[in-house]
Design a protein around this motif. Structure first.
Motif, PDB file in Angstrom:
ATOM      1  N   VAL A  41     -10.328  15.951  17.029  1.00 18.40           N
ATOM      2  CA  VAL A  41     -10.689  17.355  16.910  1.00 18.40           C
ATOM      3  C   VAL A  41     -10.409  17.854  15.505  1.00 18.40           C
ATOM      4  CG1 VAL A  41     -10.122  19.664  17.709  1.00 18.40           C
ATOM      5  CG2 VAL A  41     -10.381  17.829  19.359  1.00 18.40           C
ATOM      6  N   ALA A  42      -9.259  17.485  14.974  1.00 20.22           N
ATOM      7  CA  ALA A  42      -8.905  17.931  13.627  1.00 20.22           C
ATOM      8  C   ALA A  42      -9.859  17.376  12.589  1.00 20.22           C
ATOM      9  CB  ALA A  42      -7.474  17.509  13.320  1.00 20.22           C
ATOM     10  N   MET A  43     -10.383  16.171  12.846  1.00 21.74           N
ATOM     11  CA  MET A  43     -11.306  15.552  11.902  1.00 21.74           C
ATOM     12  C   MET A  43     -12.733  16.044  12.086  1.00 21.74           C
ATOM     13  SD  MET A  43      -9.842  11.666  12.165  1.00 21.74           S
ATOM     14  CE  MET A  43     -11.215  10.994  11.242  1.00 21.74           C
ATOM     15  N   GLY A  44     -12.972  16.848  13.098  1.00 19.51           N
ATOM     16  CA  GLY A  44     -14.306  17.400  13.296  1.00 19.51           C
ATOM     17  C   GLY A  44     -15.270  16.478  14.000  1.00 19.51           C
ATOM     18  N   GLU A  45     -14.753  15.492  14.739  1.00 15.49           N
ATOM     19  CA  GLU A  45     -15.649  14.560  15.417  1.00 15.49           C
ATOM     20  C   GLU A  45     -16.202  15.167  16.700  1.00 15.49           C
ATOM     21  OE1 GLU A  45     -14.238  10.680  16.111  1.00 15.49           O
ATOM     22  OE2 GLU A  45     -13.549  10.354  14.064  1.00 15.49           O
ATOM     23  N   ASP A  46     -17.429  14.784  17.054  1.00 11.68           N
ATOM     24  CA  ASP A  46     -17.998  15.131  18.344  1.00 11.68           C
ATOM     25  C   ASP A  46     -17.426  14.217  19.418  1.00 11.68           C
ATOM     26  OD1 ASP A  46     -19.530  16.954  16.973  1.00 11.68           O
ATOM     27  OD2 ASP A  46     -21.336  15.705  16.963  1.00 11.68           O
ATOM     28  N   VAL A  47     -17.446  14.685  20.660  1.00  9.28           N
ATOM     29  CA  VAL A  47     -17.000  13.884  21.798  1.00  9.28           C
ATOM     30  C   VAL A  47     -18.165  13.729  22.766  1.00  9.28           C
ATOM     31  CG1 VAL A  47     -15.490  13.836  23.818  1.00  9.28           C
ATOM     32  CG2 VAL A  47     -14.576  14.518  21.603  1.00  9.28           C
ATOM     33  N   MET A  48     -18.457  12.485  23.131  1.00  7.26           N
ATOM     34  CA  MET A  48     -19.559  12.200  24.034  1.00  7.26           C
ATOM     35  C   MET A  48     -19.211  12.611  25.455  1.00  7.26           C
ATOM     36  SD  MET A  48     -22.655  10.929  23.854  1.00  7.26           S
ATOM     37  CE  MET A  48     -22.692   9.766  22.475  1.00  7.26           C
ATOM     38  N   LEU A  49     -20.094  13.395  26.076  1.00  4.11           N
ATOM     39  CA  LEU A  49     -19.931  13.781  27.474  1.00  4.11           C
ATOM     40  C   LEU A  49     -20.826  12.952  28.383  1.00  4.11           C
ATOM     41  CD1 LEU A  49     -19.819  17.671  27.094  1.00  4.11           C
ATOM     42  CD2 LEU A  49     -17.916  16.051  27.068  1.00  4.11           C
ATOM     43  N   PHE A  50     -22.098  12.809  28.017  1.00  6.51           N
ATOM     44  CA  PHE A  50     -23.046  11.974  28.754  1.00  6.51           C
ATOM     45  C   PHE A  50     -23.785  11.121  27.734  1.00  6.51           C
ATOM     46  CE2 PHE A  50     -22.679  15.996  31.046  1.00  6.51           C
ATOM     47  CZ  PHE A  50     -22.328  15.573  32.322  1.00  6.51           C
ATOM     48  N   ASN A  51     -23.647   9.816  27.842  1.00  7.33           N
ATOM     49  CA  ASN A  51     -24.357   8.909  26.943  1.00  7.33           C
ATOM     50  C   ASN A  51     -25.289   8.037  27.778  1.00  7.33           C
ATOM     51  OD1 ASN A  51     -25.306   7.274  24.953  1.00  7.33           O
ATOM     52  ND2 ASN A  51     -23.351   6.291  24.486  1.00  7.33           N
ATOM     53  N   PHE A  52     -26.516   8.498  27.934  1.00  7.31           N
ATOM     54  CA  PHE A  52     -27.480   7.783  28.768  1.00  7.31           C
ATOM     55  C   PHE A  52     -28.064   6.561  28.077  1.00  7.31           C
ATOM     56  CE2 PHE A  52     -27.736  12.247  30.332  1.00  7.31           C
ATOM     57  CZ  PHE A  52     -27.225  12.018  31.612  1.00  7.31           C
ATOM     58  N   THR A  53     -27.759   6.363  26.794  1.00  4.79           N
ATOM     59  CA  THR A  53     -28.223   5.173  26.077  1.00  4.79           C
ATOM     60  C   THR A  53     -27.272   3.999  26.248  1.00  4.79           C
ATOM     61  OG1 THR A  53     -27.111   5.674  23.968  1.00  4.79           O
ATOM     62  CG2 THR A  53     -29.262   6.695  24.357  1.00  4.79           C
ATOM     63  N   ASP A  54     -26.097   4.256  26.798  1.00  4.22           N
ATOM     64  CA  ASP A  54     -25.105   3.200  26.981  1.00  4.22           C
ATOM     65  C   ASP A  54     -25.534   2.277  28.120  1.00  4.22           C
ATOM     66  OD1 ASP A  54     -22.644   1.848  28.030  1.00  4.22           O
ATOM     67  OD2 ASP A  54     -21.688   3.038  26.445  1.00  4.22           O
ATOM     68  N   PRO A  55     -25.485   0.956  27.920  1.00  2.00           N
ATOM     69  CA  PRO A  55     -25.883   0.032  28.991  1.00  2.00           C
ATOM     70  C   PRO A  55     -25.061   0.202  30.264  1.00  2.00           C
ATOM     71  CG  PRO A  55     -25.728  -1.118  26.893  1.00  2.00           C
ATOM     72  CD  PRO A  55     -25.174   0.244  26.659  1.00  2.00           C
ATOM     73  N   ASN A  56     -23.840   0.738  30.164  1.00  2.00           N
ATOM     74  CA  ASN A  56     -22.994   0.933  31.342  1.00  2.00           C
ATOM     75  C   ASN A  56     -23.179   2.294  31.996  1.00  2.00           C
ATOM     76  OD1 ASN A  56     -21.603  -1.602  31.107  1.00  2.00           O
ATOM     77  ND2 ASN A  56     -20.478  -0.732  29.373  1.00  2.00           N
ATOM     78  N   ALA A  57     -24.059   3.119  31.459  1.00  5.83           N
ATOM     79  CA  ALA A  57     -24.273   4.444  32.037  1.00  5.83           C
ATOM     80  C   ALA A  57     -24.878   4.335  33.428  1.00  5.83           C
ATOM     81  CB  ALA A  57     -25.188   5.267  31.127  1.00  5.83           C
ATOM     82  N   ASN A  58     -24.562   5.316  34.266  1.00  7.98           N
ATOM     83  CA  ASN A  58     -25.204   5.386  35.570  1.00  7.98           C
ATOM     84  C   ASN A  58     -25.390   6.848  35.939  1.00  7.98           C
ATOM     85  OD1 ASN A  58     -23.046   6.375  37.525  1.00  7.98           O
ATOM     86  ND2 ASN A  58     -21.995   4.638  36.554  1.00  7.98           N
ATOM     87  N   ILE A  59     -26.205   7.086  36.946  1.00 10.85           N
ATOM     88  CA  ILE A  59     -26.509   8.452  37.370  1.00 10.85           C
ATOM     89  C   ILE A  59     -26.167   8.639  38.842  1.00 10.85           C
ATOM     90  CG2 ILE A  59     -28.285   8.887  35.621  1.00 10.85           C
ATOM     91  CD1 ILE A  59     -30.366   8.063  37.749  1.00 10.85           C
ATOM     92  N   ASN A  60     -25.214   7.869  39.326  1.00  7.63           N
ATOM     93  CA  ASN A  60     -24.891   7.891  40.753  1.00  7.63           C
ATOM     94  C   ASN A  60     -24.375   9.233  41.231  1.00  7.63           C
ATOM     95  OD1 ASN A  60     -25.628   5.207  40.829  1.00  7.63           O
ATOM     96  ND2 ASN A  60     -23.536   4.428  40.742  1.00  7.63           N
ATOM     97  N   THR A  61     -23.751  10.001  40.352  1.00  7.26           N
ATOM     98  CA  THR A  61     -23.154  11.265  40.788  1.00  7.26           C
ATOM     99  C   THR A  61     -24.113  12.448  40.665  1.00  7.26           C
ATOM    100  OG1 THR A  61     -22.254  11.713  38.574  1.00  7.26           O
ATOM    101  CG2 THR A  61     -20.867  10.462  40.102  1.00  7.26           C
ATOM    102  N   VAL A 220     -25.475  13.979  25.582  1.00  7.14           N
ATOM    103  CA  VAL A 220     -24.920  15.325  25.463  1.00  7.14           C
ATOM    104  C   VAL A 220     -23.502  15.162  24.904  1.00  7.14           C
ATOM    105  CG1 VAL A 220     -24.264  17.459  26.646  1.00  7.14           C
ATOM    106  CG2 VAL A 220     -26.241  16.127  27.462  1.00  7.14           C
ATOM    107  N   LYS A 221     -23.173  15.951  23.875  1.00  7.86           N
ATOM    108  CA  LYS A 221     -21.862  15.888  23.246  1.00  7.86           C
ATOM    109  C   LYS A 221     -21.223  17.262  23.194  1.00  7.86           C
ATOM    110  CE  LYS A 221     -23.319  12.233  19.977  1.00  7.86           C
ATOM    111  NZ  LYS A 221     -23.454  11.891  18.534  1.00  7.86           N
ATOM    112  N   ALA A 222     -19.896  17.270  23.028  1.00  7.72           N
ATOM    113  CA  ALA A 222     -19.161  18.490  22.703  1.00  7.72           C
ATOM    114  C   ALA A 222     -18.803  18.444  21.233  1.00  7.72           C
ATOM    115  CB  ALA A 222     -17.907  18.605  23.556  1.00  7.72           C
ATOM    116  N   SER A 223     -18.925  19.589  20.558  1.00  8.27           N
ATOM    117  CA  SER A 223     -18.694  19.641  19.117  1.00  8.27           C
ATOM    118  C   SER A 223     -17.845  20.858  18.773  1.00  8.27           C
ATOM    119  CB  SER A 223     -20.040  19.722  18.375  1.00  8.27           C
ATOM    120  OG  SER A 223     -19.850  19.785  16.972  1.00  8.27           O
ATOM    121  N   ILE A 224     -17.059  20.745  17.728  1.00 11.37           N
ATOM    122  CA  ILE A 224     -16.226  21.868  17.286  1.00 11.37           C
ATOM    123  C   ILE A 224     -17.100  22.956  16.672  1.00 11.37           C
ATOM    124  CG2 ILE A 224     -14.405  22.543  15.668  1.00 11.37           C
ATOM    125  CD1 ILE A 224     -13.192  19.827  16.022  1.00 11.37           C
TER     126      ILE A 224
END
Length: 224
Positions: A41-61, A220-224
């Motif tokens: 957070v201090a460095m200003g990085e974004d945090v991934m919330l949903f990464n649908f490009t990830d091979p391990n992603a799923n939409i079960n929920t 979808v990401k969260a950003s400062i």
């Protein structure tokens, strides 16, 4: 120093390091992983919330949240993972059959456990397909569900080209059945418990919509 973080993905807990966070995180970030990343957070990085490009992603929920929960409703929505040889992303399909006054909605949502109190903005990479271009993000907090509580919504326009959109968290406004509320409490970004995409008819809006709509969503990401 590299510290460990926990990520809740479709009901499981994955333990990773900050160095490998963006490559190993799949769909969901928990409050502990988000609020615990003080260095990021201090460095200003974004945090991934949903990464649908990830091979391990799923939409079960993810589940449908459309106007068929009411007797006159006739709309339909779904979300799927498109897995091609060169890419992967989520596709949100919607078919909107509104009432004559524009009442109607077609959407999908998923339960989440997000503490975004250290962030100011949601970022999304996506594009629309077809003639419909107007959508909403629908958020709920404090574990609230159904019509007994307001939802917190923000409109956005999806062009036919991929774009990165920014939605300020303090611009999510309370609504009830599509109508803006004046006296509801503001969104508690530290306790977000439901997140969704919606294609809306526009019963209280000047612009009315109907028919098919599609969103192609990378992340979808969260950003400062």
């Amino acid at each position: 120093m590299i510290s460990n973080i926990g990520l809740k993905v479709a009901g499981a807990i994955l333990i990773g390091s900050l160095a490998s966070y963006h490559s190993s995180a799949a769909c969901l970030a928990t409050p502990s992983s988000v609020s615990g990343r003080q260095t990021d957070v201090a460095m200003g990085e974004d945090v991934m919330l949903f990464n649908f490009t990830d091979p391990n992603a799923n939409i079960n929920t993810w589940v449908e949240s459309s106007d068929t929960v009411r007797q006159p409703g006739m709309s339909k929505a779904s979300i799927v993972l498109q897995k091609a040889q060169l890419f992967q992303r989520a596709i949100f399909f919607a078919l909107l059959n509104p009432q004559p006054n524009g009442a109607g909605f077609a959407g999908v949502r998923t339960p989440v456990d997000f503490d975004l109190s250290s962030f100011s903005t949601l970022k999304m990479k996506l594009r629309g397909q077809g003639q419909a271009t107007n959508f909403k993000i629908i958020i709920k907090h404090h574990g609230e569900v159904g019509d007994g509580s307001p939802s917190y919504e923000q409109f956005f326009t999806a062009t036919n080209e991929f774009q990165e959109l920014s939605l300020p968290l303090d611009k999510f406004q309370p609504y009830w059945r599509g109508q803006a509320l004046q006296n509801a409490e503001p969104l508690d970004s530290g306790n977000i418990t439901s997140f969704g995409f919606q294609f809306y008819g526009g019963v209280y809006e000047e612009h009315k919509q109907s028919g098919p709509a599609t969103l192609e969503i990378d992340w979808v990401k969260a950003s400062i």
